[in-house]
Design a protein around this motif. Structure first.
Motif, PDB file in Angstrom:
ATOM      1  N   GLY A  29      28.103  61.487  26.075  1.00  0.00           N
ATOM      2  CA  GLY A  29      27.364  60.382  26.665  1.00  0.00           C
ATOM      3  C   GLY A  29      27.630  59.078  25.936  1.00  0.00           C
ATOM      4  O   GLY A  29      27.778  58.011  26.556  1.00  0.00           O
ATOM      5  N   GLN A  30      27.678  59.148  24.616  1.00  0.00           N
ATOM      6  CA  GLN A  30      27.960  57.947  23.816  1.00  0.00           C
ATOM      7  C   GLN A  30      29.352  57.405  24.132  1.00  0.00           C
ATOM      8  O   GLN A  30      29.536  56.194  24.290  1.00  0.00           O
ATOM      9  CB  GLN A  30      27.854  58.291  22.327  1.00  0.00           C
ATOM     10  N   MET A  31      30.332  58.309  24.243  1.00  0.00           N
ATOM     11  CA  MET A  31      31.703  57.897  24.538  1.00  0.00           C
ATOM     12  C   MET A  31      31.785  57.206  25.894  1.00  0.00           C
ATOM     13  O   MET A  31      32.402  56.142  26.035  1.00  0.00           O
ATOM     14  CB  MET A  31      32.629  59.116  24.509  1.00  0.00           C
ATOM     15  N   VAL A  32      31.140  57.795  26.899  1.00  0.00           N
ATOM     16  CA  VAL A  32      31.172  57.207  28.243  1.00  0.00           C
ATOM     17  C   VAL A  32      30.513  55.833  28.239  1.00  0.00           C
ATOM     18  O   VAL A  32      31.027  54.885  28.847  1.00  0.00           O
ATOM     19  CB  VAL A  32      30.482  58.152  29.254  1.00  0.00           C
ATOM     20  N   ARG A  33      29.389  55.700  27.544  1.00  0.00           N
ATOM     21  CA  ARG A  33      28.705  54.403  27.489  1.00  0.00           C
ATOM     22  C   ARG A  33      29.587  53.338  26.841  1.00  0.00           C
ATOM     23  O   ARG A  33      29.615  52.182  27.289  1.00  0.00           O
ATOM     24  CB  ARG A  33      27.377  54.529  26.726  1.00  0.00           C
ATOM     25  N   GLU A  34      30.312  53.724  25.794  1.00  0.00           N
ATOM     26  CA  GLU A  34      31.182  52.762  25.118  1.00  0.00           C
ATOM     27  C   GLU A  34      32.275  52.264  26.054  1.00  0.00           C
ATOM     28  O   GLU A  34      32.547  51.058  26.137  1.00  0.00           O
ATOM     29  CB  GLU A  34      31.792  53.399  23.872  1.00  0.00           C
ATOM     30  N   TYR A  35      32.920  53.185  26.756  1.00  0.00           N
ATOM     31  CA  TYR A  35      33.974  52.783  27.685  1.00  0.00           C
ATOM     32  C   TYR A  35      33.395  51.996  28.858  1.00  0.00           C
ATOM     33  O   TYR A  35      34.005  51.035  29.329  1.00  0.00           O
ATOM     34  CB  TYR A  35      34.733  54.011  28.195  1.00  0.00           C
ATOM     35  N   ARG A  36      32.237  52.418  29.325  1.00  0.00           N
ATOM     36  CA  ARG A  36      31.621  51.737  30.465  1.00  0.00           C
ATOM     37  C   ARG A  36      31.244  50.296  30.101  1.00  0.00           C
ATOM     38  O   ARG A  36      31.473  49.364  30.876  1.00  0.00           O
ATOM     39  CB  ARG A  36      30.377  52.522  30.889  1.00  0.00           C
TER      40      ARG A  36
END
Length: 359
Positions: free
Chosen positions: A316-323
């Motif tokens: 979830g953290q990774m997706v938020r960073e890219y988003r």
């Protein structure tokens, strides 16, 4: 006279000229029809997402849940479209991230997952039919598995240290949740059920009774219980397992069922008896005494749960960073937020405790 009239009309002529300029520049153009299949409903960088793409994904998501777009009421559709569009946007962002990181999927693992699904389905044709009902093809499913595998590689690349589990974490979790490991007296049993409608006539009940009596007689003459259960039983939860039920403590079954389950010895079989569901008979396979499960019995499974939880958090953290780093434009109008839920009654908990990782 004419000069005066010309002067009076000059402001109007200026307005007409300005209107023509605005129309030519597109500043006063009509809003695009976002229901047109070719209409762009969002952009991720320079990549457009069209209405046709959104509708196709909407159909697919609904098919996965056994629904159809035609079943969605007009008041629910905007909110559903917004949610699915968010999924599409995130997927495009993460596919770009995977491509930029040059991570590769584990092709062997993908082949194994497809192979297991085909094996469970029974044949390639049955597999194709099964996934077809969910709006999928084998190629599309393989693409999803490959994408998820590549995401896993990307996660490991970004968070190699954080993904490792503290060796003391499993024992700490075990000690923090002592009630999870307590087990009451339980019975392992298998049964066969012939359903009887509550409005059935006496004649219909008699016919159902003949079916269950015949099944019991077959087993008493030496036929395999599991084979007869798969053929006769109408309990969808246990039929395919040969009638076998998960271990259950007192209070989980209807009284008539519990009476025989907790009074028979392992290996003994009950007579036919009636419940609110229909006619049954059961065989007790074993009993489990009250106990507390030892840490060593559940250590590996706790570690699996904690590792999965950590991966989900970091994912979830990774997706938020890219988003957050992506350039996203959304042209659909955001639907209003849903009305707040009712206030829970006094004493109700605002949340639920973390689920036990196993039973």
């Amino acid at each position: 006279m004419q000069e005066g009239r010309f002067r009076r009309n000059l402001p109007r002529m200026k307005r007409l000229v300005l209107l023509q300029v605005l129309l030519a520049s597109g500043l006063l153009a009509a809003e695009p029809d976002l229901n047109d299949p070719a209409a762009v409903v969002a952009k991720v960088g320079d990549q457009p997402i069209t209405r046709a793409e959104l509708n196709a994904r909407l159909d697919k998501e609904l098919a996965l849940r056994g629904g159809k777009l035609a079943d969605i009421t007009p008041d629910r559709r905007p909110s559903l479209e917004w949610q699915v569009l968010d999924v599409l946007i995130t997927e495009k962002i993460m596919r770009d991230a995977v491509a930029a990181a040059t991570v590769k999927p584990n092709e062997t693992a993908v082949d194994q997952m497809i192979g297991r699904m085909k094996e469970r389905a029974g044949s390639d044709a049955a597999f194709a039919q099964m996934i077809g009902k969910q709006g999928m093809t084998e190629a599309a499913l393989r693409d999803e598995f490959r994408f998820n595998s590549a995401l896993e590689q990307l996660l490991q690349q970004k968070f190699p240290a954080q993904l490792s589990l503290d060796p003391t974490a499993a024992l700490a979790y075990y000690k923090e949740h002592p009630d999870f490991w307590k087990r009451e007296e339980a019975v392992r049993a298998r049964h066969i059920l012939v359903l009887v409608n509550k409005d059935a006539t006496e004649e219909q009940r008699t016919e159902k009774k003949k079916i269950i009596d015949a099944a019991l007689a077959r087993i008493q003459k030496g036929e395999d219980f599991a084979t007869v259960a798969k053929e006769v039983s109408e309990d969808p939860g246990s039929k395919l397992r040969g009638g076998e039920l998960p271990p259950f403590p007192r209070g989980k079954m209807v009284p008539e069922f519990e009476k025989f389950a907790f009074s028979l010895q392992p290996g003994q079989m009950s007579p036919v008896f009636a419940t609110q569901y229909g006619y049954h008979f059961l065989e007790v396979l074993g009993t489990e005494q009250p106990r507390t499960i030892a840490f060593d019995e559940v250590k590996e499974r706790i570690e699996q749960v904690l590792t999965t939880r950590k991966r989900q958090e970091l994912g979830g953290q990774m997706v938020r960073e890219y988003r957050n780093a992506a350039k996203v434009e959304i042209f659909l109008k955001k639907p209003p937020e849903p009305a707040p839920t009712a206030t829970p009654p006094p004493g109700a908990l605002p949340g639920t405790p973390p689920p036990a990782p196993m039973q």
